[in-house]
Design a protein around this motif. Structure first.
Motif, PDB file in Angstrom:
ATOM      1  N   LEU A   1      56.606 -14.541  -5.779  1.00 32.21           N
ATOM      2  CA  LEU A   1      55.273 -13.423  -5.777  1.00 32.21           C
ATOM      3  C   LEU A   1      55.651 -12.698  -6.937  1.00 32.21           C
ATOM      4  CD1 LEU A   1      56.760 -10.813  -3.080  1.00 32.21           C
ATOM      5  CD2 LEU A   1      54.550 -12.237  -3.150  1.00 32.21           C
ATOM      6  N   ASP A   2      56.493 -12.353  -8.414  1.00 34.93           N
ATOM      7  CA  ASP A   2      55.313 -12.496  -9.497  1.00 34.93           C
ATOM      8  C   ASP A   2      54.463 -13.447  -9.845  1.00 34.93           C
ATOM      9  OD1 ASP A   2      55.964 -10.446 -11.632  1.00 34.93           O
ATOM     10  OD2 ASP A   2      57.969 -11.547 -12.625  1.00 34.93           O
ATOM     11  N   PHE A   3      54.957 -14.717 -10.158  1.00 34.78           N
ATOM     12  CA  PHE A   3      54.232 -15.547 -10.653  1.00 34.78           C
ATOM     13  C   PHE A   3      53.072 -16.054  -9.880  1.00 34.78           C
ATOM     14  CE2 PHE A   3      53.331 -20.090 -10.616  1.00 34.78           C
ATOM     15  CZ  PHE A   3      53.111 -20.560 -12.003  1.00 34.78           C
ATOM     16  N   THR A   4      53.189 -15.901  -8.461  1.00 31.16           N
ATOM     17  CA  THR A   4      51.872 -15.591  -7.685  1.00 31.16           C
ATOM     18  C   THR A   4      50.904 -14.438  -8.589  1.00 31.16           C
ATOM     19  OG1 THR A   4      52.584 -16.874  -6.141  1.00 31.16           O
ATOM     20  CG2 THR A   4      50.872 -15.738  -5.365  1.00 31.16           C
ATOM     21  N   SER A   5      51.585 -13.224  -8.205  1.00 34.15           N
ATOM     22  CA  SER A   5      50.480 -11.948  -8.795  1.00 34.15           C
ATOM     23  C   SER A   5      49.864 -12.024 -10.111  1.00 34.15           C
ATOM     24  CB  SER A   5      51.052 -11.160  -8.179  1.00 34.15           C
ATOM     25  OG  SER A   5      52.221 -11.041  -9.175  1.00 34.15           O
ATOM     26  N   VAL A   6      50.941 -12.913 -10.335  1.00 38.81           N
ATOM     27  CA  VAL A   6      50.228 -13.349 -12.369  1.00 38.81           C
ATOM     28  C   VAL A   6      49.368 -14.191 -12.979  1.00 38.81           C
ATOM     29  CG1 VAL A   6      51.223 -13.883 -14.873  1.00 38.81           C
ATOM     30  CG2 VAL A   6      52.826 -11.967 -14.125  1.00 38.81           C
ATOM     31  N   ALA A   7      49.694 -15.262 -11.930  1.00 34.81           N
ATOM     32  CA  ALA A   7      48.778 -16.300 -11.891  1.00 34.81           C
ATOM     33  C   ALA A   7      47.311 -16.158 -11.456  1.00 34.81           C
ATOM     34  CB  ALA A   7      49.271 -17.875 -11.082  1.00 34.81           C
ATOM     35  N   MET A   8      46.880 -15.463 -10.197  1.00 33.67           N
ATOM     36  CA  MET A   8      45.839 -14.428  -9.737  1.00 33.67           C
ATOM     37  C   MET A   8      44.769 -14.082 -10.951  1.00 33.67           C
ATOM     38  SD  MET A   8      47.094 -12.143  -6.424  1.00 33.67           S
ATOM     39  CE  MET A   8      45.066 -12.180  -6.015  1.00 33.67           C
ATOM     40  N   TYR A   9      45.531 -13.197 -12.158  1.00 32.16           N
ATOM     41  CA  TYR A   9      44.183 -13.205 -12.873  1.00 32.16           C
ATOM     42  C   TYR A   9      44.299 -13.810 -14.261  1.00 32.16           C
ATOM     43  CZ  TYR A   9      43.590  -8.733  -9.966  1.00 32.16           C
ATOM     44  OH  TYR A   9      42.593  -8.379  -8.676  1.00 32.16           O
ATOM     45  N   ALA A  10      45.574 -14.447 -14.737  1.00 31.76           N
ATOM     46  CA  ALA A  10      44.978 -15.150 -15.507  1.00 31.76           C
ATOM     47  C   ALA A  10      44.278 -15.680 -15.981  1.00 31.76           C
ATOM     48  CB  ALA A  10      46.794 -16.135 -16.002  1.00 31.76           C
ATOM     49  N   PRO A  11      43.206 -16.780 -15.063  1.00 35.25           N
ATOM     50  CA  PRO A  11      42.352 -17.415 -15.295  1.00 35.25           C
ATOM     51  C   PRO A  11      41.413 -16.685 -16.047  1.00 35.25           C
ATOM     52  CG  PRO A  11      42.830 -18.566 -13.554  1.00 35.25           C
ATOM     53  CD  PRO A  11      44.098 -17.391 -13.796  1.00 35.25           C
ATOM     54  N   ASP A  12      41.048 -15.415 -15.702  1.00 33.55           N
ATOM     55  CA  ASP A  12      39.237 -14.261 -16.009  1.00 33.55           C
ATOM     56  C   ASP A  12      40.319 -13.822 -17.160  1.00 33.55           C
ATOM     57  OD1 ASP A  12      39.094 -15.050 -12.792  1.00 33.55           O
ATOM     58  OD2 ASP A  12      39.756 -13.592 -12.435  1.00 33.55           O
TER      59      ASP A  12
END
Length: 191
Positions: A141-152
């Protein structure tokens, strides 16, 4: 031969305003709508019916910026000129842009924020449960939440580097960068 309007319409002042964007910034209704009517070209006439075409160069936000001049739409939004936005051709332009582009982007960002908030809530709830069995799902869950905003976040950082700090911090992109960095840091700090 070009008239005086055609000669001056695309020249910018020291603040990079064209006559149309300056009228938008100052809220001069009469001048704004007069200059907008000058940008319209008559395609055809048949009796009392006239078809006019409006080219959006300088009015709509360009996909690729060639100049530092703000578009008329940006000026109207930045100066909160609802009186001009909600009338005539500008209302039609904003409505069409919302239907074709803005609504889709807004909903995508909205659902992304809701998903991020839900993941953050679940992560913090499971963390406080304190059981080792939840460690793998927590990390996922932590990785997914970080991955959601990393590209932006990286896109805004690249924009910061390309435009330079002084011009970047004067735009709304600085707020977006802060939001992206906050989102990236928020989930790991909650753990």
């Amino acid at each position: 031969s070009k008239g005086i309007y055609d000669e001056m319409s695309e020249h910018a002042d020291q603040d990079q305003h064209t006559p149309l964007s300056l009228a938008a910034a100052k809220g001069s209704h009469d001048m704004f709508f007069h200059l907008m009517s000058k940008k319209m070209h008559v395609e055809w006439k048949f009796g009392p019916v006239t078809c006019r075409k409006l080219y959006l160069e300088g009015i709509d936000v360009p996909l690729i910026r060639r100049k530092q001049q703000p578009s008329v739409m940006e000026v109207l939004v930045d100066h909160e000129r609802l009186d001009i936005i909600t009338q005539g051709q500008m209302k039609k332009i904003f409505d069409a842009k919302w239907r074709k582009y803005g609504q889709r982007v807004f909903l995508a960002r909205f659902y992304k924020a809701i998903t991020f908030t839900t993941l953050l809530l679940i992560t913090s709830f499971l963390h406080h449960a304190g059981q080792m069995v939840w460690m793998a799902p927590l990390a996922l869950l932590d990785f997914t939440s970080v991955a959601m905003y990393a590209p932006d976040c990286f896109r805004e950082l690249a924009r910061l580097v390309s435009h330079g700090p002084s011009s970047f911090w004067m735009t709304k992109s600085a707020t977006l960068l802060f939001e992206r960095c906050y989102a990236l840091l928020c989930a790991p700090l909650c753990l």
